[in-house]
Design a protein around this motif. Structure first.
Motif, PDB file in Angstrom:
ATOM      1  N   SER A 172       7.863   0.400   2.038  1.00  0.00           N
ATOM      2  CA  SER A 172       7.914  -0.887   2.734  1.00  0.00           C
ATOM      3  C   SER A 172       8.359  -2.024   1.823  1.00  0.00           C
ATOM      4  CB  SER A 172       6.545  -1.223   3.330  1.00  0.00           C
ATOM      5  OG  SER A 172       6.644  -2.411   4.112  1.00  0.00           O
ATOM      6  N   THR A 173       9.186  -2.920   2.366  1.00  0.00           N
ATOM      7  CA  THR A 173       9.643  -4.094   1.629  1.00  0.00           C
ATOM      8  C   THR A 173       8.770  -5.311   1.942  1.00  0.00           C
ATOM      9  OG1 THR A 173      11.230  -4.674   3.358  1.00  0.00           O
ATOM     10  CG2 THR A 173      12.033  -3.275   1.557  1.00  0.00           C
ATOM     11  N   CYS A 174       7.765  -5.148   2.786  1.00  0.00           N
ATOM     12  CA  CYS A 174       6.858  -6.231   3.167  1.00  0.00           C
ATOM     13  C   CYS A 174       5.732  -6.343   2.127  1.00  0.00           C
ATOM     14  CB  CYS A 174       6.268  -5.929   4.550  1.00  0.00           C
ATOM     15  SG  CYS A 174       5.114  -7.197   5.135  1.00  0.00           S
ATOM     16  N   PRO A 175       5.249  -7.560   1.861  1.00  0.00           N
ATOM     17  CA  PRO A 175       4.102  -7.707   0.951  1.00  0.00           C
ATOM     18  C   PRO A 175       2.878  -6.888   1.379  1.00  0.00           C
ATOM     19  CG  PRO A 175       5.093  -9.841   1.360  1.00  0.00           C
ATOM     20  CD  PRO A 175       5.767  -8.855   2.288  1.00  0.00           C
ATOM     21  N   SER A 176       2.765  -6.578   2.669  1.00  0.00           N
ATOM     22  CA  SER A 176       1.634  -5.783   3.158  1.00  0.00           C
ATOM     23  C   SER A 176       1.661  -4.353   2.611  1.00  0.00           C
ATOM     24  CB  SER A 176       1.612  -5.746   4.689  1.00  0.00           C
ATOM     25  OG  SER A 176       2.710  -4.995   5.187  1.00  0.00           O
ATOM     26  N   ALA A 177       2.766  -3.954   1.983  1.00  0.00           N
ATOM     27  CA  ALA A 177       2.868  -2.602   1.409  1.00  0.00           C
ATOM     28  C   ALA A 177       1.735  -2.334   0.428  1.00  0.00           C
ATOM     29  CB  ALA A 177       4.216  -2.419   0.716  1.00  0.00           C
ATOM     30  N   LYS A 178       1.323  -3.376  -0.320  1.00  0.00           N
ATOM     31  CA  LYS A 178       0.240  -3.215  -1.291  1.00  0.00           C
ATOM     32  C   LYS A 178      -1.055  -2.774  -0.626  1.00  0.00           C
ATOM     33  CE  LYS A 178       2.041  -6.863  -4.217  1.00  0.00           C
ATOM     34  NZ  LYS A 178       2.211  -8.252  -3.842  1.00  0.00           N
ATOM     35  N   LYS A 179      -1.211  -3.152   0.651  1.00  0.00           N
ATOM     36  CA  LYS A 179      -2.416  -2.789   1.412  1.00  0.00           C
ATOM     37  C   LYS A 179      -2.136  -1.614   2.351  1.00  0.00           C
ATOM     38  CE  LYS A 179      -2.709  -6.972   2.984  1.00  0.00           C
ATOM     39  NZ  LYS A 179      -3.127  -8.070   3.844  1.00  0.00           N
ATOM     40  N   GLY A 180      -1.151  -0.801   2.024  1.00  0.00           N
ATOM     41  CA  GLY A 180      -0.829   0.344   2.868  1.00  0.00           C
ATOM     42  C   GLY A 180      -0.213  -0.046   4.198  1.00  0.00           C
ATOM     43  N   GLY A 181       0.412  -1.220   4.232  1.00  0.00           N
ATOM     44  CA  GLY A 181       1.057  -1.696   5.450  1.00  0.00           C
ATOM     45  C   GLY A 181       0.123  -2.379   6.431  1.00  0.00           C
ATOM     46  N   ASP A 182      -1.117  -2.616   6.028  1.00  0.00           N
ATOM     47  CA  ASP A 182      -2.122  -3.187   6.929  1.00  0.00           C
ATOM     48  C   ASP A 182      -1.833  -4.654   7.225  1.00  0.00           C
ATOM     49  OD1 ASP A 182      -4.372  -3.825   8.389  1.00  0.00           O
ATOM     50  OD2 ASP A 182      -5.805  -3.106   6.889  1.00  0.00           O
TER      51      ASP A 182
END
Length: 92
Positions: A39-49
Motif C-alpha cells: 500500500s502507498t497509503c500512510p495507513s499501510a503502517k497499521k495494516g491498511g486499517d
C-alpha cells in the motif's frame, strides 16, 4: 441503512496489482501483511486499517463502494488516488 463502517484497504497505482492482491487474498493471504508490503497509503503502517468512519467522509467512489458491498468480502474500487483493495470489517 448503515451510517458508519470500519475498513481495511490497500492503495496501489495499477489495476493489475489490485487484481493480483485480490487473488492472493482469495487464496488465504493476510490482508494486513499485503497492506504493509504494497500500500502507498500512510495507513499501510497499521495494516491498511482506516478505523471507523461516517458515511460521506471518504471520497465518493470509495464511500459508495464501502456501503454497498458485503462485509468481510474484499473488493476493488478506483478513486482519484488509485486502486483500492478494500475489506469492510463492519457497518453500523
Amino acid at each position: 441503512m448503515a451510517r458508519t463502517a470500519a475498513a481495511l484497504h490497500i492503495l496501489v497505482k495499477h489495476e493489475s496489482l489490485a487484481k493480483d492482491l485480490l487473488e492472493q487474498l482469495k487464496k488465504g493471504a493476510k490482508f494486513q501483511v499485503l497492506a504493509k508490503k504494497h500500500s502507498t497509503c500512510p495507513s499501510a503502517k497499521k495494516g491498511g486499517d482506516l478505523g471507523e468512519f461516517r458515511q460521506g467522509s471518504m471520497v465518493p467512489q470509495f464511500d459508495k463502494a464501502v456501503f454497498k458491498n458485503e462485509v468481510l468480502t474484499p473488493f476493488i474500487v478506483k478513486t482519484k488516488f488509485g486502486w483500492h483493495v478494500v475489506k469492510v470489517l463492519y457497518k453500523t
